[in-house]
Design an enzyme around this catalytic site. Sequence first.
Site, mmCIF file in Angstrom:
data_model
loop_
_atom_site.group_PDB
_atom_site.id
_atom_site.type_symbol
_atom_site.label_atom_id
_atom_site.label_comp_id
_atom_site.label_asym_id
_atom_site.label_seq_id
_atom_site.Cartn_x
_atom_site.Cartn_y
_atom_site.Cartn_z
ATOM 1 N N GLU A 141 -12.519 4.904 5.530
ATOM 2 C CA GLU A 141 -12.459 3.889 6.708
ATOM 3 C C GLU A 141 -13.801 4.274 7.748
ATOM 4 O OE1 GLU A 141 -9.039 5.033 7.542
ATOM 5 O OE2 GLU A 141 -9.445 6.700 9.241
ATOM 6 N N ARG A 152 -8.650 -0.200 8.166
ATOM 7 C CA ARG A 152 -9.807 0.714 7.966
ATOM 8 C C ARG A 152 -9.829 1.505 8.953
ATOM 9 N NH1 ARG A 152 -14.041 -1.025 4.056
ATOM 10 N NH2 ARG A 152 -14.119 0.578 2.485
ATOM 11 N N CYS A 153 -8.730 2.330 9.342
ATOM 12 C CA CYS A 153 -9.052 2.945 10.533
ATOM 13 C C CYS A 153 -7.653 4.083 10.290
ATOM 14 C CB CYS A 153 -8.939 2.114 11.871
ATOM 15 S SG CYS A 153 -7.956 3.076 12.956
ATOM 16 N N GLN A 185 0.645 -1.119 -0.252
ATOM 17 C CA GLN A 185 0.064 0.209 -0.133
ATOM 18 C C GLN A 185 0.931 1.105 0.195
ATOM 19 O OE1 GLN A 185 -2.732 -2.114 3.155
ATOM 20 N NE2 GLN A 185 -3.466 0.141 2.912
#
Length: 784
Positions: free
Chosen positions: A738, A368-369, A221
């Site tokens: 997210e 996702r945060c 990523q």
Amino acid sequence: MSVDVKPHGGIGESIKRKEDARFLRGRGNYLDDITLPNTLHMAILRSPHAHARIRSIDTSAASASPGVIAVVTGELMAQHGLAWMPTLSGDTQAVLATDKVRFQGQEVAAVVAESKYAAEDAVGLIDVDYEVLPVIVSPQAARAEGAPLIRDDKEGQQDNHIYHWEAGDAAATETAFARAAHVVKLSTHYPRSHPAPLETCGILADVDPASGKATLYMTSQAPHAIRTVFALVAGLPEHQIRVISPDIGGGFGNKVPVYPGYVVATAASLLLGRPVKWVEDRNENLISTGFARDFHMTGELALDGDGRMLALRVHLDSDNGAFFADAQPTKFKAGLFHIVTGSYDIPAAHVSADGYYTNKAPGGVAYRCSFRVTEASYLIERLVTNAALELGIDQAELRLRNFIPPEAFPYHSATGWEYDSGNYAGAMDVALRELGYEDLRREQAEKRQRGELMGIGLASFTEVVGAGPGRDFDILGLRMFDSAELRVHPTGKAILKLGVKSQGQGHHTTFAQIVAEELGIPAADVEVMEGDTDNTPYGLGTYASRSTPTAGAATAMISRKLRDKARKLAAHLLEAAEEDLEWERGRFYVRGTPERSKTIQDVAFAAYTNLPEGMEAGLEGSHYYDPPNMTYPFGTYAVVVDVDSGTGVVKVRRVVAVDDCGVRINPMIVEGQIHGGLTEGFGIAFTELITFDEDGNCIGSNFMDYLLPTAWETPNFECHATVTPSPHHPLGAKGVGESATVGSPAAFVNAVIDALAPHKIENIDMPVTSDKVWAALRSRGVTE
Ligand code: CDP
């Protein structure tokens, strides 16, 4: 005056995703699709024990196995100075164990062979003699008197404590608590969960023996940051490393860290002079790579007699596993958890955090945060619901009474954040209206009369996303800006290169839409390129919903820079003064005579064919954007559940989501992000759990035990939006990737707690399974 302009796929249009034409036809190009001649395959031997000393490793049978080219051990890696590597939190992590294994699934040795099958078979022939040691699987056990020392490799490390960290004002919080009419307390564990992307992690390392250049195809990523880390760790010159992240089948934070498998495969390719591929299987992914959460939290909320919040005090113990490898900005030891005051105007707050080593896999990724905001949002939203139930105030009313009001922005929180914009009551109003809140409360009251359990859960989350600003946010010293490079070709088609990297978020569409909006080139004519360090500008990558706030802003800025140059070119072509030109999306025209105009395509052609005297040719440039502040998306999630008191089974009847991420570039893509996030929130709340038995055996290391929700059990989602632009983002946009994973777990659990409220059940830790609900009801004598 303006004339009709053809649709461009600009901002706010729900155009279809450009990338889907490839994906839907099976033309994606994922890591395992890439084949190079002469490729060798690698498999990893992992520890069956959570804590054990390695007495010896016998590789002779494995080395003699058919097709095996090399067996790599920690000892061999140590000869090249690569037995240990730095983590993203500045700790050290074993690449291949030399002294001890510290979690089940830790990398012990690797086999490189002509085929994946030969490598896997030979792994089974490696004989390791272990001396099993006592195991620690919780922070409580980690700090107990006489606890075994996990990190005896670290000089000066006397115990299992990693860090102590604080934010806010302890004295002011103490004073506020002293005058509180009510104090509501909640202790809860946000369990270890896993991003579990569809595609697991992997690498194809190709070190060219002639040129020395290392081309690393990786599921990363953050390809640029990884290249720099590789350069620093392996001592390779950075220009001799090219990291290519091809299509990625979901990242969710799991694909940010550097994993030992990457380092071993690269070293093997370097030593053997052939490409080496390593792709994790599902079990390896779940057992050993970047988990999320695992925070044990205690929160206390002080309120006055009118239900106004006075202060918040929080302590958390973080279970970091065997190596402190959290992927988060250097300065913040517990990530951005100190946003824990959430959407509420709480005058005083204090947060303290302690991190501990345990015999579990390292991780702490931003699943996702935005770096631990999920845990913070969960804690405050659970506390507020418990406060409402304890004080007998309606849950929505207590929130409305304490929200930061719209006129208070920019708002300075007690733990040091400056919120950019918000209208929390606005989002809550939409949620309550769409839900039919009053009617549902009436229905609930009637059902309670009959002994039926129905609950309504609310959560009004505030997020903090879009790291930088670089002055406060860095990863291993690399400032968290991001970048965009835009080239407009002579025929008016463009290529946009970015420092971020999509893993399914639709960047090829939405970033083209930004160019379409700002420069008038139709989105269909803008090719987006990401994930190749030789061909894209430097950036810190995509995680924590940072792409739109950073690279999205950079794209707007470079488009505007090119538009400025285009204006000069248009003035030259129209033989008019620059000041006399009007711009509308796609063309310049002379004020008062709109038929005298030049399109952006005309101008692009002129940039290469017909320039004014002294102007540099071309229409291209790059912009590095360091945001002045984070962005603060928010929203309200509302959930309705029915609970069967006989069995404890929870049925989710409705989920209403109201999100505000400022200006939406592509509302359809935003909604897709919310759907994914809600599904993850639902899974975390009800089904997903990685846990460990007392011997440190990982339970949840496969999809039979780690229960991802499927379409079958996932409820229907009703999505709505409000729009409160960010004042400092050039497009008014905030991140959204997210939000729903951050905000929704508390709404799901609050709904269950609300349903159980008549029986005074104040907490059930996630995942809220039917047997836990049943046991809680049974403990209150409700069910047999
Ligand atoms: O960093 P990441 O791409 O995961 O998160 P993001 O910046 O929140 O973007 C997720 C997707 O939603 C991207 O395709 C964005 O361009 C899109 N988005 C949008 O259309 N409008 C917004 N205000 C925020 C994101």
